[in-house]
Motif scaffolding. Sequence first.
Motif, PDB file in Angstrom:
ATOM      1  N   GLU A   1      12.936   8.430   7.389  1.00  0.00           N
ATOM      2  CA  GLU A   1      12.007   9.532   7.634  1.00  0.00           C
ATOM      3  C   GLU A   1      11.282   9.956   6.365  1.00  0.00           C
ATOM      4  N   ASN A   2      12.004  10.044   5.259  1.00  0.00           N
ATOM      5  CA  ASN A   2      11.408  10.473   3.986  1.00  0.00           C
ATOM      6  C   ASN A   2      11.378   9.270   3.048  1.00  0.00           C
ATOM      7  N   LEU A   3      10.304   8.501   3.129  1.00  0.00           N
ATOM      8  CA  LEU A   3      10.233   7.270   2.355  1.00  0.00           C
ATOM      9  C   LEU A   3      10.091   7.550   0.864  1.00  0.00           C
ATOM     10  N   THR A   4       9.397   8.617   0.512  1.00  0.00           N
ATOM     11  CA  THR A   4       9.279   8.962  -0.911  1.00  0.00           C
ATOM     12  C   THR A   4      10.652   9.274  -1.497  1.00  0.00           C
TER      13      THR A   4
ATOM     14  N   ARG B   1      13.340  -4.520  -4.033  1.00  0.00           N
ATOM     15  CA  ARG B   1      14.344  -4.003  -3.095  1.00  0.00           C
ATOM     16  C   ARG B   1      13.665  -3.406  -1.860  1.00  0.00           C
ATOM     17  N   PHE B   2      12.558  -2.732  -2.074  1.00  0.00           N
ATOM     18  CA  PHE B   2      11.809  -2.144  -0.967  1.00  0.00           C
ATOM     19  C   PHE B   2      11.288  -3.236  -0.031  1.00  0.00           C
TER      20      PHE B   2
ATOM     21  N   LEU C   1       6.973   7.633  -8.837  1.00  0.00           N
ATOM     22  CA  LEU C   1       8.130   6.804  -9.173  1.00  0.00           C
ATOM     23  C   LEU C   1       8.115   6.415 -10.648  1.00  0.00           C
ATOM     24  N   ARG C   2       6.927   6.163 -11.195  1.00  0.00           N
ATOM     25  CA  ARG C   2       6.831   5.830 -12.616  1.00  0.00           C
ATOM     26  C   ARG C   2       7.241   7.026 -13.469  1.00  0.00           C
TER      27      ARG C   2
ATOM     28  N   ALA D   1       0.829  -1.201   0.000  1.00  0.00           N
ATOM     29  CA  ALA D   1       0.000   0.000   0.000  1.00  0.00           C
ATOM     30  C   ALA D   1       0.864   1.251   0.000  1.00  0.00           C
ATOM     31  N   ARG D   2       1.955   1.222   0.773  1.00  0.00           N
ATOM     32  CA  ARG D   2       2.852   2.389   0.824  1.00  0.00           C
ATOM     33  C   ARG D   2       3.536   2.602  -0.510  1.00  0.00           C
ATOM     34  N   PHE D   3       3.952   1.524  -1.147  1.00  0.00           N
ATOM     35  CA  PHE D   3       4.596   1.637  -2.452  1.00  0.00           C
ATOM     36  C   PHE D   3       3.611   2.172  -3.491  1.00  0.00           C
ATOM     37  N   GLU D   4       2.379   1.688  -3.458  1.00  0.00           N
ATOM     38  CA  GLU D   4       1.369   2.130  -4.409  1.00  0.00           C
ATOM     39  C   GLU D   4       1.083   3.622  -4.268  1.00  0.00           C
TER      40      GLU D   4
END
Length: 281
Positions: free
Chosen positions: A50-53, A40-41, A16-17, A7-10
Motif C-alpha cells: 500500500e505504501n510503496l514509498t 531488489r525492487f 531515497l537518495r 518510472a515508479r522508482f524514479e
Amino acid sequence: MQEQLAARFEADRDHLRAVAYRMLGSASEAEDALQEAWLRFARSDTGEVENLTGWLTTVVARVCLTMLRARSRREEPVESLPEPAAAGGPEDETVLADSVGLALLVVLDTLAPAERLAFVLHDLFAVPFDEIAPVVGRTPAATRQLASRARRRVRGADTPGGPVARRREVVRAFLAASRGGDFTGLVALLDPDATLRSDDVAVRMGGNREVVGADAVARDFSGRARDARPALLDGLPGAVWAPRGKVRVAVRFTFDGDTVTGLELLADPDTVARLDIGIED
C-alpha cells in the motif's frame, strides 16, 4: 512492466537518495545503495504494497545498514564528505539539498550502525519506530532507545562555538527580538526568502498557514514570543510554548549557516508528543 517499475522508482529517487546520503555520508555510496535497492525492487512482487514509498525507504535502509556494518568491520574511514557548496551536477544538488550539514554528518559517522539508522530514519525522516524495529532486529522500545542514545551523542557534539551552539544563540536572539517588538532585529536574523508555516492545529489557534519573506515573517512574529522558551527539538535548536510545563506549541527552525530560513509552528498533539523536547532556561 519494467518501464512502469523504473518510472515508479524514479518518482521516489530524490527521497531515497537523501535517506541513503544521510545514512552513509557519501554521495557515491548512496548511489550504490540506490542501485542495490532498485535491483531488489525489480525482483520483488510489490502489487499488494500500500505504501510503496515507505517500502522502498525500508529497503534502502536495510541496504545502508549492511554497508555500514561492513564498513565497521573493515574499520576503514569514510571517503571525504563533500561540502554542500561543491555539488556538481543536478543529481548531486538534489542529494545535498536541505542537508543536515557537514558537521552533523561527521557526528553521525561516530555512531554504531543501528544507532545511526534509528536516528536518521526517525528524527530526520519521521519513520515510526515500529517500522524501523524490524530493520535493526530490535523491539520498537529498544529501537527508541537506540535513537535516544544517538540523539544524546549528537547533542554531546555541541561544543562551544560549534554550529549547534551558534544556532541556539540565534534562536535566543530571535525570541528576544520578538518579545521586544524589535522588527529590525528580527529581519536581521532572517533570510530574505524566509518562510513561516503552521500546521492545521496551529492555524486553528490563530497562526497563518504560510508567510513568506523576511519582512512578513518579522511582522507576523513580532511580539508573539513573550511566553516562548528556547528548547532543543530532537537535538536541534527550537522553541516552545509550555504553559504550566506542558508543551502546547513547538517551533522548529531551519537554517542556512546561522541565518534563519524557516520556522514551523507545530501544535498537533501527536506531532508534539513524538518530539524529544529539552526546554532550556
